[in-house]
Enzyme design. Structure first.
Site, mmCIF file in Angstrom:
data_model
loop_
_atom_site.group_PDB
_atom_site.id
_atom_site.type_symbol
_atom_site.label_atom_id
_atom_site.label_comp_id
_atom_site.label_asym_id
_atom_site.label_seq_id
_atom_site.Cartn_x
_atom_site.Cartn_y
_atom_site.Cartn_z
ATOM 1 N N LYS A 283 0.848 -1.203 0.000
ATOM 2 C CA LYS A 283 0.000 0.000 0.000
ATOM 3 C C LYS A 283 0.880 1.250 0.000
ATOM 4 O O LYS A 283 1.689 1.463 0.905
ATOM 5 C CB LYS A 283 -0.909 0.011 1.240
ATOM 6 N N ASP A 288 -2.647 10.135 3.741
ATOM 7 C CA ASP A 288 -4.050 9.744 3.901
ATOM 8 C C ASP A 288 -4.769 10.733 4.812
ATOM 9 O O ASP A 288 -4.688 10.633 6.039
ATOM 10 C CB ASP A 288 -4.126 8.327 4.487
ATOM 11 N N LYS A 295 -10.262 12.772 8.290
ATOM 12 C CA LYS A 295 -9.828 12.356 9.620
ATOM 13 C C LYS A 295 -9.803 13.552 10.568
ATOM 14 O O LYS A 295 -9.666 14.690 10.123
ATOM 15 C CB LYS A 295 -8.397 11.790 9.538
ATOM 16 N N ASP A 306 1.468 6.270 5.665
ATOM 17 C CA ASP A 306 0.514 5.326 5.089
ATOM 18 C C ASP A 306 1.051 4.658 3.814
ATOM 19 O O ASP A 306 0.324 3.957 3.125
ATOM 20 C CB ASP A 306 -0.821 6.034 4.817
ATOM 21 N N ASP A 365 -12.305 7.053 3.760
ATOM 22 C CA ASP A 365 -11.090 6.798 4.545
ATOM 23 C C ASP A 365 -10.691 5.317 4.505
ATOM 24 O O ASP A 365 -9.607 4.949 4.942
ATOM 25 C CB ASP A 365 -11.312 7.259 5.988
ATOM 26 N N GLU A 367 -9.565 3.717 2.090
ATOM 27 C CA GLU A 367 -9.037 3.829 0.729
ATOM 28 C C GLU A 367 -7.997 2.771 0.406
ATOM 29 O O GLU A 367 -7.796 2.425 -0.752
ATOM 30 C CB GLU A 367 -8.438 5.228 0.524
ATOM 31 N N ARG A 369 -7.871 -0.452 0.877
ATOM 32 C CA ARG A 369 -8.407 -1.651 0.207
ATOM 33 C C ARG A 369 -8.822 -1.347 -1.220
ATOM 34 O O ARG A 369 -8.815 -2.227 -2.083
ATOM 35 C CB ARG A 369 -9.566 -2.216 1.035
#
Ligand code: BES
Ligand code: MN
Ligand code: ZN
Length: 514
Positions: A283, A288, A295, A306, A365, A367, A369
């Site tokens: 990933k 993020d 967030k 991230d 959020d 994101e 996956r």
């Protein structure tokens, strides 16, 4: 500001290693390192130093001046008698006769930190004579190297006054009993250096801020890696390529960002045969914010980490290439930012993934996956033997396992066990969670084939269930590194995990392949 790329100088460490034989009182060095256990049990090297110093060590022990607790260190300047070393560092080993691998690591780390903090710039370590349950000399040498490199690691490329330590550790000699032992210790040292190089690369990329580590910057790092290791093949897919491939899920995340997404592919062919590769998918969300499901502000800076899954793929590919491991390996990194914008994806939007399955984005959020699912579908084209994805995927994993274990979920128990074992040996440990159909049901959507979130309970498992829907054609495992990829607080920074686990996993496969 111009950051150096990996191939120039960043990951070449200033710390050198070698392997030596000889008596601890007779070898000249700035600091000789020995272990002592509770209550007053001297290791063989400590025993010799005690004799040569007319009992100085026992004397200090008797008066309570040496702490024998596991990982406690005592520095003795100018030891008495006929000792060539300028200092003795006594490292406490606790009371167990046989050390656990974790205890040995703690001892080696504490020793490295203490020497690094002292005025000694070279050291001679006899810690490999300690007895560790189920671990051999090569392992102890490798672990000593990794622990030392960890102790001297710094990220200061963005400080105008780097303020380096005045007497850094520059040379560590690992002492072994005899000529026969030299070879295996050397093998451990070589591996340790290569693993540490991979870890350092992963930490470097993780520590860089989002403005200096964009998807485009990650693509440049892949090109730099190729320059350092010509055996690598590197390919970068642009958004237009992703559109052609139908990667609607990945592209839905990058919509809200001005930085174009990249799909980075690194191929290493080390096996003499055409065996199917191991594919690693990391990933690479370089920042993020949560997107429209934004967030809260507290600690949001940490979401620059991230992309640590991606960083671990870079680090692993680099180590595998450095060691010329006889394995076939493909690294895939979907890289994007997750930001809110007038054009960003909105809660309720439905997108079509490369697999054809439709996804209702109930929370922007979630994101990770969304970008991973298209990369996992793409992975199939390499006809993988196994696929392992690595992702800072869920806050729930931090709740479940804290900061010590990586979360592991798999559709194949044999693969899960290989990874768990690699975690045990490398000390970069994982813990398995169930991937049962009952959890998968939480992903049902009223409007699409699935939702991208599965409700409040078992967030790590439902995230993995989501990914599993895209991994039906191969054996696959998922590593959720949300809790282990970086440290918060005073020592905030990337850890380089799980590079050590992944390299160990690949080394084991290389060996089994013969
Ligand atoms: N990158 C985060 C996961 C994360 C959170 C890692 C905190 C480390 C620390 C991921 O993209 C995310 O935001 N996940 C959400 C999923 C939720 C909306 C289902 C989460 O964990 O809150
Ligand atoms: Mn998120
Ligand atoms: Zn994320």
């Amino acid at each position: 500001r111009c950051l150096s790329d990996w191939s120039s100088d960043v990951c070449s460490s200033d710390l050198d290693f070698n392997v030596k034989t000889g008596a601890p009182e007779k070898l000249r060095c700035a600091c000789v390192v020995v272990g002592v256990s509770s209550p007053r049990r001297l290791s063989p090297a400590a025993e010799r130093l005690d004799k040569a110093s007319r009992g100085q060590l026992r004397e200090l022990l008797k008066h309570g001046d040496i702490d024998t607790g596991c990982g406690k260190t005592t520095l003795i300047h100018n030891p008495k008698g006929r000792i060539e070393a300028a200092r003795i560092l006594v490292v406490g080993c606790g009371k167990d006769k046989k050390l656990s691998p974790q205890a040995f690591t703690e001892i080696a780390s504490a020793a490295a930190r203490a020497v690094h903090a002292s005025a000694a710039t070279d050291a001679l370590s006899y810690l490999t004579e300690l007895v560790v349950a189920d671990r051999d000399l090569a392992w102890k040498a490798q672990r000593s190297v990794e622990a030392s490199r960890e102790a001297v690691y710094r990220f200061d490329e963005l400080k105008s006054d780097a303020n380096p330590p005045r007497h850094p550790l520059r040379k560590l000699a690992i002492a072994v009993a005899d000529r026969d032992a030299v070879k295996s210790a050397r093998q451990g040292v070589t591996r340790g250096i290569a693993v540490a190089n991979g870890i350092d690369l992963a930490r470097l990329l993780g520590n860089r801020p989002g403005n200096l580590c964009t998807p485009g910057d990650l693509a440049d790092q892949a090109r730099a890696l190729k320059k350092a290791h010509p055996a690598l093949k590197v390919q970068i897919l642009e958004e237009k390529d992703m559109t052609k491939l139908g990667m609607g899920a990945l592209l839905s995340v990058s919509r809200g960002s001005r930085q174009p997404a990249k799909l980075i592919i690194m191929q290493y062919k080390g096996s003499a045969t055409d065996e199917n590769p191991v594919v690693l998918v990391g990933k690479g969300v370089t920042f993020d914010s949560g997107g429209i499901s934004i967030k809260p502000g507290a600690a949001m800076d940490e979401m620059k980490f991230d992309m640590c899954g991606a960083a671990s793929v870079f680090g692993t590919v680099s180590t595998v290439a450095e060691l010329s491991l006889p394995v076939n390996l493909v690294g895939i990194v979907p890289a994007t930012e997750n930001l809110p914008d007038g054009d960003a994806s909105k809660p309720g939007d439905i997108v079509t993934s490369m697999s054809g399955q439709t996804i209702e984005i109930l929370n922007t959020d979630a994101e990770g996956r969304l970008i991973l699912c298209d990369a996992l579908t793409y992975a199939d084209k390499f006809e993988p033997d196994v696929v392992v994805d690595i992702a800072t995927l869920t806050g729930a994993c931090v709740v479940a396992l804290g900061h010590h274990a990586t979360g592991l979920l798999s559709n194949d128990q044999a693969l899960a066990e290989e990874l768990l074992a690699a975690g045990q040996i490398s000390g970069d440990r994982a813990w398995q969670l169930p991937l049962w159909d009952e959890y998968d049901e939480q992903l049902s959507s009223n409007f699409a084939d699935m939702a991208n979130i599965g409700g409040r309970s078992a967030g790590t498992i439902t995230a993995a269930c989501f990914l599993a829907r895209f991994c039906k054609t191969y054996r696959w495992a998922h590593l959720d590194i949300a809790g282990v990829a970086w440290k918060s607080g005073k020592h905030k920074g990337a850890s380089g995990r799980p590079v050590a686990l992944l390299v160990q996993f690949l080394m084991e496969r290389a060996r089994d392949a013969g």
